[in-house]
Write an enzyme that holds these catalytic residues in place. Structure first.
Site, PDB file in Angstrom:
ATOM      1  N   ARG A 105      44.613  45.176  33.795  1.00 32.68           N
ATOM      2  CA  ARG A 105      43.210  44.984  33.172  1.00 32.68           C
ATOM      3  C   ARG A 105      43.082  46.280  32.242  1.00 32.68           C
ATOM      4  O   ARG A 105      42.958  47.457  32.734  1.00 32.68           O
ATOM      5  CB  ARG A 105      42.114  44.945  34.312  1.00 32.68           C
ATOM      6  CG  ARG A 105      40.714  45.151  33.702  1.00 32.68           C
ATOM      7  CD  ARG A 105      39.538  44.762  34.676  1.00 32.68           C
ATOM      8  NE  ARG A 105      39.364  43.568  34.680  1.00 32.68           N
ATOM      9  CZ  ARG A 105      38.284  42.826  35.364  1.00 32.68           C
ATOM     10  NH1 ARG A 105      37.520  43.578  35.985  1.00 32.68           N
ATOM     11  NH2 ARG A 105      38.321  41.626  35.338  1.00 32.68           N
ATOM     12  N   HIS A 132      39.915  37.095  28.646  1.00 37.91           N
ATOM     13  CA  HIS A 132      39.895  37.278  29.918  1.00 37.91           C
ATOM     14  C   HIS A 132      40.341  35.620  30.441  1.00 37.91           C
ATOM     15  O   HIS A 132      39.661  35.030  30.946  1.00 37.91           O
ATOM     16  CB  HIS A 132      38.392  37.468  30.425  1.00 37.91           C
ATOM     17  CG  HIS A 132      38.179  37.682  31.859  1.00 37.91           C
ATOM     18  ND1 HIS A 132      39.267  37.912  32.719  1.00 37.91           N
ATOM     19  CD2 HIS A 132      37.090  37.802  32.773  1.00 37.91           C
ATOM     20  CE1 HIS A 132      38.741  38.220  33.901  1.00 37.91           C
ATOM     21  NE2 HIS A 132      37.560  38.038  33.975  1.00 37.91           N
ATOM     22  N   GLN A 135      39.585  34.274  34.047  1.00 35.87           N
ATOM     23  CA  GLN A 135      38.334  33.637  34.516  1.00 35.87           C
ATOM     24  C   GLN A 135      38.275  32.137  34.218  1.00 35.87           C
ATOM     25  O   GLN A 135      37.655  31.423  34.808  1.00 35.87           O
ATOM     26  CB  GLN A 135      37.296  34.561  33.818  1.00 35.87           C
ATOM     27  CG  GLN A 135      35.833  34.008  34.247  1.00 35.87           C
ATOM     28  CD  GLN A 135      35.691  34.179  35.560  1.00 35.87           C
ATOM     29  OE1 GLN A 135      35.692  35.537  35.971  1.00 35.87           O
ATOM     30  NE2 GLN A 135      34.904  33.338  36.025  1.00 35.87           N
ATOM     31  N   ASP A 220      27.575  35.538  29.832  1.00 33.48           N
ATOM     32  CA  ASP A 220      28.185  36.675  30.185  1.00 33.48           C
ATOM     33  C   ASP A 220      27.322  37.869  29.928  1.00 33.48           C
ATOM     34  O   ASP A 220      26.213  37.795  28.913  1.00 33.48           O
ATOM     35  CB  ASP A 220      29.543  36.964  29.561  1.00 33.48           C
ATOM     36  CG  ASP A 220      30.444  37.949  30.097  1.00 33.48           C
ATOM     37  OD1 ASP A 220      29.982  38.537  31.275  1.00 33.48           O
ATOM     38  OD2 ASP A 220      31.383  38.653  29.242  1.00 33.48           O
ATOM     39  N   CYS A 260      30.673  34.585  34.803  1.00 34.27           N
ATOM     40  CA  CYS A 260      31.744  35.301  35.409  1.00 34.27           C
ATOM     41  C   CYS A 260      31.470  36.075  36.460  1.00 34.27           C
ATOM     42  O   CYS A 260      32.342  36.453  37.294  1.00 34.27           O
ATOM     43  CB  CYS A 260      32.577  35.686  34.457  1.00 34.27           C
ATOM     44  SG  CYS A 260      32.285  36.969  33.472  1.00 34.27           S
ATOM     45  N   ARG A 288      38.474  31.891  41.626  1.00 35.31           N
ATOM     46  CA  ARG A 288      39.534  33.054  40.956  1.00 35.31           C
ATOM     47  C   ARG A 288      40.786  33.043  41.912  1.00 35.31           C
ATOM     48  O   ARG A 288      41.689  33.109  41.477  1.00 35.31           O
ATOM     49  CB  ARG A 288      38.635  34.430  40.769  1.00 35.31           C
ATOM     50  CG  ARG A 288      37.760  34.652  39.996  1.00 35.31           C
ATOM     51  CD  ARG A 288      38.200  34.476  38.392  1.00 35.31           C
ATOM     52  NE  ARG A 288      39.088  35.395  38.096  1.00 35.31           N
ATOM     53  CZ  ARG A 288      38.802  36.726  37.785  1.00 35.31           C
ATOM     54  NH1 ARG A 288      37.801  37.059  37.736  1.00 35.31           N
ATOM     55  NH2 ARG A 288      40.013  37.505  37.496  1.00 35.31           N
TER      56      ARG A 288
HETATM   57  N1  NVA Z   1      32.582  40.654  29.394  1.00 35.35           N
HETATM   58  C1  NVA Z   1      32.779  41.322  30.375  1.00 35.35           C
HETATM   59  C2  NVA Z   1      33.513  40.647  31.482  1.00 35.35           C
HETATM   60  C3  NVA Z   1      33.384  40.941  32.972  1.00 35.35           C
HETATM   61  C4  NVA Z   1      34.135  40.336  33.987  1.00 35.35           C
HETATM   62  C5  NVA Z   1      33.358  42.623  30.390  1.00 35.35           C
HETATM   63  O1  NVA Z   1      34.497  42.814  29.719  1.00 35.35           O
HETATM   64  O2  NVA Z   1      32.855  43.708  30.821  1.00 35.35           O
HETATM   65  N1   CP Z   2      34.644  38.119  36.716  1.00 36.34           N
HETATM   66  C1   CP Z   2      35.224  39.336  36.905  1.00 36.34           C
HETATM   67  O1   CP Z   2      36.522  39.343  36.209  1.00 36.34           O
HETATM   68  O2   CP Z   2      34.999  40.183  37.786  1.00 36.34           O
HETATM   69  P1   CP Z   2      35.325  41.647  38.290  1.00 36.34           P
HETATM   70  O3   CP Z   2      35.066  42.468  36.901  1.00 36.34           O
HETATM   71  O4   CP Z   2      34.572  42.066  39.451  1.00 36.34           O
HETATM   72  O5   CP Z   2      36.976  41.335  38.465  1.00 36.34           O
END
Ligand code: NVA
Ligand code: CP
Length: 306
Positions: A105, A132, A135, A220, A260, A288
């Site tokens: 990540r 992502h 997800q 989101d 998500c 997930r």
């Molecule tokens: N769009 C959000 C998704 C978090 C799971 C982010 O990138 O922070």
């Molecule tokens: N939806 C998602 O990826 O959650 P986290 O940021 O908690 O991993």
């Protein structure tokens, strides 16, 4: 040389593989709920590199590896040499000499592409600024379980044209659904993606129009990880883009709502949205685990067969 399969975007799967993976995720979920022991990855290790925070992603990958009889290592840049400037290329070569699969990540999507280029084991995108895909595996499994095939349905994404939105465009293409995106001017998803898929992806400024007849409504956060400083201004810029039960009433009668998570009640969703019977977010979060187990199984198919 081994045939290494990475999962950096949904486009690393064919449409047929995506559908099979969803079926497999449903089966793995059934097995897990029935208490069946299935450990194809005994003595195998996943490295989990987190340059951004996580609850669901970390727990689902770590638990998935445990259930498979393997192990997962949590690595943060704070405590590894990655945070002290060891080049991505070197880190990829070193880590992949020791572990069997790597999940990352991070911020720039190009970083994970560089990492994958130098990795000798599969690399999974666990979120970048642009995509992502994990997800989407869970979201699509959740839709399948609740409503059956998503092919030919209308999905409405309301909010920021971010990593989730870009991944929804890829999913629309692979699983053959229509995607209507309602976002404020200046917050569109990647223009290359919208241009490439204009036969099924449209942008609409008014959420009330976009949501009409939708079978799945998704949103989101308005400020993603890395955009914390823009949070206050974005709240102004996104006003009018909140999803609420009243907005859902304009969707199809059988519509479901997904997010998500984590969610900001009072911003992208109204305070009561997650308690609405149309919200399937807790199943979505659980999936997930199952969908990513199906993904790991697919990417490590050669290892499992050995
Ligand atoms: N769009 C959000 C998704 C978090 C799971 C982010 O990138 O922070
Ligand atoms: N939806 C998602 O990826 O959650 P986290 O940021 O908690 O991993």
């Amino acid at each position: 040389m081994k045939n290494i399969r990475h999962f950096l975007t949904l486009n690393d799967l064919t449409a047929a593989e995506f559908k099979q993976l969803l079926e497999r995720a449903v089966e793995l979920k059934r097995m897990q709920h029935a208490g069946e022991l299935y450990q194809p990855l005994v003595n195998r290790t996943m490295a989990m590199v987190f340059e951004k925070s996580s609850t669901r992603t970390r727990i689902s990958f770590e638990t998935g590896m445990t259930q498979f009889g393997g192990h997962a290592l949590f690595l943060s840049p704070k405590d590894t040499q990655l945070g002290r400037g060891e080049p991505i290329e070197d880190s990829a070569r070193v880590m992949s000499r020791m572990v069997d699969i790597i999940m990352i990540r991070t911020f720039e999507h190009s970083k994970i592409e560089r990492f994958a280029q130098y990795s000798e084991v599969p690399v999974i995108n666990a979120l970048t600024d642009d995509f992502h895909p994990c997800q989407l595996l869970a979201d699509m499994q959740t839709y399948l379980e609740h409503r059956g095939s998503i092919a030919g349905k209308k999905v409405c994404y309301i909010g920021d044209g971010n990593n989730m939105c870009n991944s929804y465009i890829n999913a629309a293409n692979l699983l053959d659904f229509e995607l209507c995106i309602a976002c404020p001017d200046g917050f569109e998803p990647m223009s290359t993606l919208t241009a490439q898929h204009q036969n099924r992806v449209s942008i609409e400024r008014d959420p009330a129009v976009a949501v009409k007849g939708a079978h799945l409504v998704v949103t989101d956060v308005w400020a993603s990880m890395g955009q914390e400083k823009e949070q206050a201004t974005r709240i102004q810029q996104f006003s009018g883009f909140q999803v609420s039960p009243a907005l859902m009433d304009s969707a199809a009668p059988e519509a479901v709502f997904m997010h998500c998570l984590p969610a900001h009640r009072g911003e992208e969703i109204s305070t009561e949205m997650l308690d609405d019977p149309r919200a399937v977010v807790w199943d979505e979060a659980e999936n997930r685990l199952h969908a990513q187990k199906a993904l790991i199984e697919l990417l490590l198919m050669d290892v499992i067969k050995e």
